[in-house]
Design an enzyme around this catalytic site. Structure first.
Site, PDB file in Angstrom:
ATOM      1  N   TYR A 143       6.226  15.146   3.727  1.00  0.00           N
ATOM      2  CA  TYR A 143       6.185  15.832   5.019  1.00  0.00           C
ATOM      3  C   TYR A 143       7.419  16.698   5.191  1.00  0.00           C
ATOM      4  O   TYR A 143       7.332  17.834   5.657  1.00  0.00           O
ATOM      5  CB  TYR A 143       6.096  14.821   6.176  1.00  0.00           C
ATOM      6  CG  TYR A 143       5.886  15.534   7.488  1.00  0.00           C
ATOM      7  CD1 TYR A 143       4.592  15.826   7.928  1.00  0.00           C
ATOM      8  CD2 TYR A 143       6.961  15.983   8.247  1.00  0.00           C
ATOM      9  CE1 TYR A 143       4.387  16.532   9.094  1.00  0.00           C
ATOM     10  CE2 TYR A 143       6.759  16.700   9.413  1.00  0.00           C
ATOM     11  CZ  TYR A 143       5.475  16.973   9.840  1.00  0.00           C
ATOM     12  OH  TYR A 143       5.268  17.677  10.988  1.00  0.00           O
TER      13      TYR A 143
ATOM     14  N   THR B 223      -2.899  45.838  13.256  1.00  0.00           N
ATOM     15  CA  THR B 223      -3.643  45.105  14.293  1.00  0.00           C
ATOM     16  C   THR B 223      -2.937  43.822  14.755  1.00  0.00           C
ATOM     17  O   THR B 223      -2.641  43.676  15.944  1.00  0.00           O
ATOM     18  CB  THR B 223      -5.050  44.758  13.775  1.00  0.00           C
ATOM     19  OG1 THR B 223      -4.929  44.111  12.501  1.00  0.00           O
ATOM     20  CG2 THR B 223      -5.900  46.011  13.611  1.00  0.00           C
TER      21      THR B 223
ATOM     22  N   ASP C 208       8.083  44.771   7.822  1.00  0.00           N
ATOM     23  CA  ASP C 208       6.867  44.102   7.386  1.00  0.00           C
ATOM     24  C   ASP C 208       6.803  44.272   5.870  1.00  0.00           C
ATOM     25  O   ASP C 208       6.473  45.348   5.362  1.00  0.00           O
ATOM     26  CB  ASP C 208       5.630  44.705   8.070  1.00  0.00           C
ATOM     27  CG  ASP C 208       4.354  43.959   7.683  1.00  0.00           C
ATOM     28  OD1 ASP C 208       4.352  43.294   6.632  1.00  0.00           O
ATOM     29  OD2 ASP C 208       3.362  44.057   8.426  1.00  0.00           O
TER      30      ASP C 208
ATOM     31  N   LYS D 176      -0.887  39.059   0.021  1.00  0.00           N
ATOM     32  CA  LYS D 176      -1.029  40.370  -0.629  1.00  0.00           C
ATOM     33  C   LYS D 176      -0.140  40.409  -1.874  1.00  0.00           C
ATOM     34  O   LYS D 176      -0.506  39.840  -2.891  1.00  0.00           O
ATOM     35  CB  LYS D 176      -0.668  41.482   0.362  1.00  0.00           C
ATOM     36  CG  LYS D 176      -1.744  41.758   1.414  1.00  0.00           C
ATOM     37  CD  LYS D 176      -1.766  40.746   2.518  1.00  0.00           C
ATOM     38  CE  LYS D 176      -2.540  41.173   3.739  1.00  0.00           C
ATOM     39  NZ  LYS D 176      -2.590  40.091   4.742  1.00  0.00           N
TER      40      LYS D 176
ATOM     41  N   ARG E   1     -11.890  50.894   9.542  1.00  0.00           N
ATOM     42  CA  ARG E   1     -10.536  51.048  10.058  1.00  0.00           C
ATOM     43  C   ARG E   1     -10.522  52.310  10.915  1.00  0.00           C
ATOM     44  O   ARG E   1     -10.020  53.350  10.519  1.00  0.00           O
ATOM     45  CB  ARG E   1      -9.501  51.154   8.925  1.00  0.00           C
ATOM     46  CG  ARG E   1      -9.411  49.938   8.029  1.00  0.00           C
ATOM     47  CD  ARG E   1      -8.496  48.838   8.526  1.00  0.00           C
ATOM     48  NE  ARG E   1      -9.035  48.004   9.569  1.00  0.00           N
ATOM     49  CZ  ARG E   1      -8.456  46.860   9.983  1.00  0.00           C
ATOM     50  NH1 ARG E   1      -7.356  46.434   9.421  1.00  0.00           N
ATOM     51  NH2 ARG E   1      -8.976  46.157  10.939  1.00  0.00           N
TER      52      ARG E   1
ATOM     53  N   PHE F  37     -12.776  43.932  16.102  1.00  0.00           N
ATOM     54  CA  PHE F  37     -13.439  44.291  14.839  1.00  0.00           C
ATOM     55  C   PHE F  37     -13.924  43.071  14.063  1.00  0.00           C
ATOM     56  O   PHE F  37     -14.876  43.157  13.307  1.00  0.00           O
ATOM     57  CB  PHE F  37     -12.499  45.136  13.963  1.00  0.00           C
ATOM     58  CG  PHE F  37     -11.161  44.494  13.761  1.00  0.00           C
ATOM     59  CD1 PHE F  37     -10.126  44.742  14.653  1.00  0.00           C
ATOM     60  CD2 PHE F  37     -10.932  43.630  12.708  1.00  0.00           C
ATOM     61  CE1 PHE F  37      -8.895  44.133  14.494  1.00  0.00           C
ATOM     62  CE2 PHE F  37      -9.699  43.024  12.532  1.00  0.00           C
ATOM     63  CZ  PHE F  37      -8.679  43.280  13.434  1.00  0.00           C
TER      64      PHE F  37
HETATM   65  C1  P71 Z   1      -5.731  43.271   5.488  1.00  0.00           C
HETATM   66  C2  P71 Z   1      -4.993  42.200   6.203  1.00  0.00           C
HETATM   67  C3  P71 Z   1      -5.748  41.010   6.723  1.00  0.00           C
HETATM   68  C4  P71 Z   1      -6.388  41.430   7.986  1.00  0.00           C
HETATM   69  C5  P71 Z   1      -5.694  41.333   9.165  1.00  0.00           C
HETATM   70  C6  P71 Z   1      -6.257  41.806  10.332  1.00  0.00           C
HETATM   71  C7  P71 Z   1      -7.487  42.419  10.285  1.00  0.00           C
HETATM   72  C8  P71 Z   1      -8.185  42.496   9.111  1.00  0.00           C
HETATM   73  C9  P71 Z   1      -7.637  42.003   7.960  1.00  0.00           C
HETATM   74  C10 P71 Z   1      -2.834  41.667   7.046  1.00  0.00           C
HETATM   75  C11 P71 Z   1      -1.522  42.121   7.345  1.00  0.00           C
HETATM   76  C12 P71 Z   1      -1.057  43.400   6.883  1.00  0.00           C
HETATM   77  C13 P71 Z   1       0.184  43.854   7.265  1.00  0.00           C
HETATM   78  C14 P71 Z   1       0.689  45.173   6.822  1.00  0.00           C
HETATM   79  C15 P71 Z   1       0.554  41.842   8.500  1.00  0.00           C
HETATM   80  C16 P71 Z   1      -0.680  41.356   8.156  1.00  0.00           C
HETATM   81  C17 P71 Z   1      -1.086  40.016   8.679  1.00  0.00           C
HETATM   82  N1  P71 Z   1      -3.714  42.436   6.433  1.00  0.00           N
HETATM   83  N2  P71 Z   1       0.967  43.071   8.053  1.00  0.00           N
HETATM   84  O1  P71 Z   1      -5.132  44.326   5.245  1.00  0.00           O
HETATM   85  O2  P71 Z   1      -1.809  44.171   6.095  1.00  0.00           O
HETATM   86  O3  P71 Z   1      -1.018  39.074   7.660  1.00  0.00           O
HETATM   87  O4  P71 Z   1      -3.405  38.360   7.418  1.00  0.00           O
HETATM   88  O5  P71 Z   1      -1.517  37.027   6.449  1.00  0.00           O
HETATM   89  O6  P71 Z   1      -1.867  37.083   8.896  1.00  0.00           O
HETATM   90  O7  P71 Z   1      -6.901  43.048   5.152  1.00  0.00           O
HETATM   91  P1  P71 Z   1      -2.017  37.818   7.604  1.00  0.00           P
END
Ligand code: P71
Length: 471
Positions: free
Chosen positions: A86, A139, A227, A270, A394, A461
């Site tokens: 933990y 978003t 970011d 990512k 998008r 979305f």
């Molecule tokens: C992407 C995503 C995932 C996503 C998020 C919201 C709507 C659709 C798909 C996430 C990101 C991102 C950037 C630049 C923060 C996040 C959040 N991207 N910054 O592109 O691209 O990270 O999903 O791990 O919470 O499909 P998280």
């Protein structure tokens, strides 16, 4: 593999047919191959929203590169050395050390994914009435800033809003716009900079611009929060395009990128090649203590942050693999190859081709569909119907409503994103996608728009439902 590719500095695209994947395949997963009738039934059941499709109905899944990449044998092996204590898991210390080494910040707090880190940093730094400038909204990032009482203000260069503009650093902040916000009435707790800029098409920001943002923020007493979700991809573009950077390593460029900020949020799903995980970094000791304290409220103890020990271990290995030049080069060039095939088929896309995805310009493909009839949403549905390829809207739907007026936002960019998971699909998969999208675009004139029949309150979305308008 030598790094000998011509650069794109003049904005032109250069085809490189010499790249290949720096790995071989050890495990495969069967993908569903469906009929048009099956796809039509699935699309209706999903309310014409690709987020609501079942993945078993999807042939080639280009919805997102988030958490969809293939882990390496080393990462799968890392799962077996998970220390599921933990508190004080060995994998936490390994991750902390790895993040420090490659990203350079003093403190790291693990979170379940990127938005967990965004939540904590927004709540810590933003007060009611604050303004947060940034290089285009994302978003989840903007939503957490708004929920904390802030207002996001877009200070990206105008180029980024023009899909045909070929500026090699379309993610750059417009320093005049930023200066105006910093000099304004409202308090600015921090500048929110992304590398790369997802919603602009995966466009990079240069080191020179980041440095200038840092100086400007310092002069006005604001912090800079990066970011870092795709900062490794950004580092590749810097190496490729920024004068004087060609001979530096991805590691060096990544460290310099982070050095211009006071902290970062990160979605490990990512660049870091894992299916789940993220973190928050800060340099300030007091802020780190507060972040760890909020972590226990929302995520879990500060030595696991919503992750299993094995997840942290796999992410540490993923970070090491992500900065390998052969890896990141093949990743970017695979995306570029798909973009070039689409261009050859006459499909209008956002240029230059970005890091994680190719973005189709739905406004130019469906000029007859008004933005309130959701051209990009319709285009994503048509591509699914044609080939079972899943993509993401998008545009108008993603941009949502203005919280003050309740009106639909009408973003300049009305796009469909073809997002490439890392180490998952082959060139033939992507060539099949390019053919399908070319066919859909060729039939564009007959295609009407959609009407929204269900709209959820947050991040609409994900769960909105639609009905096709009569043709
Ligand atoms: C992407 C995503 C995932 C996503 C998020 C919201 C709507 C659709 C798909 C996430 C990101 C991102 C950037 C630049 C923060 C996040 C959040 N991207 N910054 O592109 O691209 O990270 O999903 O791990 O919470 O499909 P998280």
């Amino acid at each position: 593999m030598a790094f000998d590719r011509p650069t794109e500095r003049d904005g032109g695209t250069v085809t490189d047919t010499g790249w290949f994947e720096p790995y071989k395949i050890k495990t495969v997963e069967r993908i569903p191959i469906t009929t048009r009738q099956q796809r039509a039934t699935a699309l209706d059941a999903a309310g014409w929203n690709t987020f609501l499709l079942r993945s078993e109905d999807v042939t080639i899944d280009l919805l997102t590169d988030s958490g969809t990449s293939a882990m390496s044998d080393r990462q799968w092996a890392a799962l077996m050395v998970g220390d599921e204590a933990y508190a004080g898991s060995r994998n936490f210390y390994r991750l902390e050390e790895t993040v420090r080494r490659y990203y350079g910040y003093r403190h790291m707090v693990p979170t379940h994914q990127g938005r967990g880190a965004e939540h904590i940093v927004s709540e810590l730094l933003i007060a009611e009435g604050d303004v947060v400038p940034g290089n285009m909204y994302f978003t989840t990032t903007r939503l957490h800033q708004e929920l904390a009482g802030g207002t996001f203000v877009d200070v990206i260069g105008d180029d980024a809003h023009d899909p045909a503009n070929r500026d090699p650093f379309k993610g750059n902040v417009d320093l005049d716009k930023l200066e105006k916000v910093l000099a304004g009435e409202a308090r600015v707790p921090y500048v929110s900079v992304a590398a790369t800029v997802n919603m602009a098409g995966g466009q990079p920001i240069s080191l020179e611009n980041l440095h200038a943002v840092r100086e400007l923020a310092d002069r006005h007493g604001a912090k800079v929060i990066l970011d870092a979700t795709r900062a490794v991809e950004n580092a590749f573009f810097i190496k490729e395009r920024e004068p004087g950077q060609q001979d530096r390593s991805i590691e060096e460029i990544l460290l310099e990128t982070c050095s211009y900020s006071d902290g970062c949020t990160m979605s490990g799903k990512k660049d870091s090649l894992v299916n789940i995980g993220g973190w928050l970094c800060v340099n300030d000791d007091d802020l780190a203590a507060q972040a760890k304290n909020l972590c226990v409220v929302y995520e879990g103890l500060h030595t696991y942050g919503g992750l299993a020990g094995r997840d942290m271990e796999a992410m540490a290995v993923g970070i090491e693999e992500s900065v390998d030049l052969d890896h990141i080069r093949a990743r970017i060039l695979q995306v570029r190859e798909l973009g070039e095939q689409l261009q050859a088929a006459g499909v209008p896309i956002v240029e230059p081709i970005g890091g994680h995805a190719v973005f189709l310009d739905a406004k130019r493909i469906y000029p007859h569909i008004p933005q309130d009839a959701f051209p990009a949403q319709r285009l994503a549905a048509e591509i699914f119907l044609d080939s079972g390829t899943r993509t993401m809207e998008r545009g108008n739907v993603s941009a949502g409503r203005d919280p003050a007026t309740g009106a639909n936002r009408h973003p300049a960019l009305e796009l469909v994103r073809l997002t490439i998971p890392r180490r998952v699909y082959t060139s033939r998969h992507l060539a099949a996608v390019a053919r399908s999208v070319g066919d859909v675009a060729a039939r564009a004139a007959d295609t009407p728009g959609l009407e929204m029949v269900y709209e959820p309150e947050y991040l609409r979305f994900f769960q909105a439902r639609f009905r096709p308008l009569a043709g």
